[in-house]
Design a protein around this motif. Structure first.
Motif, PDB file in Angstrom:
ATOM      1  N   ILE A  48       0.731  -1.262   0.002  1.00  0.00           N
ATOM      2  CA  ILE A  48      -0.063  -0.070   0.255  1.00  0.00           C
ATOM      3  C   ILE A  48       0.918   1.208  -0.030  1.00  0.00           C
ATOM      4  O   ILE A  48       0.633   2.179  -0.616  1.00  0.00           O
ATOM      5  N   TYR A  53      -2.634   3.925  -4.950  1.00  0.00           N
ATOM      6  CA  TYR A  53      -3.743   4.026  -5.679  1.00  0.00           C
ATOM      7  C   TYR A  53      -4.320   2.807  -6.117  1.00  0.00           C
ATOM      8  O   TYR A  53      -5.423   2.560  -6.499  1.00  0.00           O
ATOM      9  N   SER A  55      -4.685   0.045  -4.477  1.00  0.00           N
ATOM     10  CA  SER A  55      -5.503  -0.258  -3.241  1.00  0.00           C
ATOM     11  C   SER A  55      -6.912   0.131  -3.142  1.00  0.00           C
ATOM     12  O   SER A  55      -7.714  -0.087  -2.759  1.00  0.00           O
ATOM     13  N   MET A  56      -6.985   1.599  -3.802  1.00  0.00           N
ATOM     14  CA  MET A  56      -8.372   1.921  -3.680  1.00  0.00           C
ATOM     15  C   MET A  56      -8.926   1.780  -5.112  1.00  0.00           C
ATOM     16  O   MET A  56      -8.759   1.531  -6.007  1.00  0.00           O
ATOM     17  N   SER A  58     -11.445   2.133  -7.911  1.00  0.00           N
ATOM     18  CA  SER A  58     -11.621   2.988  -8.983  1.00  0.00           C
ATOM     19  C   SER A  58     -12.778   3.720  -8.987  1.00  0.00           C
ATOM     20  O   SER A  58     -12.898   4.794  -9.495  1.00  0.00           O
ATOM     21  N   THR A  60     -14.235   5.096  -6.716  1.00  0.00           N
ATOM     22  CA  THR A  60     -14.364   6.315  -5.944  1.00  0.00           C
ATOM     23  C   THR A  60     -13.701   7.416  -6.561  1.00  0.00           C
ATOM     24  O   THR A  60     -14.151   8.736  -6.276  1.00  0.00           O
ATOM     25  N   TRP A  61     -12.904   7.518  -7.531  1.00  0.00           N
ATOM     26  CA  TRP A  61     -12.401   8.635  -8.044  1.00  0.00           C
ATOM     27  C   TRP A  61     -12.880   8.887  -9.592  1.00  0.00           C
ATOM     28  O   TRP A  61     -12.869   9.930  -9.950  1.00  0.00           O
TER      29      TRP A  61
END
Length: 75
Positions: A48, A53, A55-56, A58, A60-61
């Protein structure tokens, strides 16, 4: 007389160090499981830190950019 004391110090109830009692085996297995778990957590944390990015999710952004991109298209 000192030689006789040293010669008779062998006792019959000395345990072999290679034989573990059940409680010691259970404790050893528990510690090994904890070490494996700690190692997996450390690997995940380093991954991480190296690429946050990935692990986030996709969604959400990308939803954020799509919403404001649509506003630009209207005007």
């Amino acid at each position: 007389m000192a030689e006789q004391v040293h010669g008779s110090t062998v006792s019959s109830d000395v345990h072999s160090p290679s034989v573990l009692e059940p409680e010691q085996r259970a404790a050893l297995v528990f510690v090994l499981v904890l070490l494996v778990f700690l190692g997996l957590l450390m690997v995940r944390c380093f991954r991480i830190l190296l690429d946050p990015y990935r692990s986030m999710p996709s969604s959400t952004w990308t939803d954020y950019t799509e919403k404001y991109t649509f506003d630009y298209r209207i005007s």
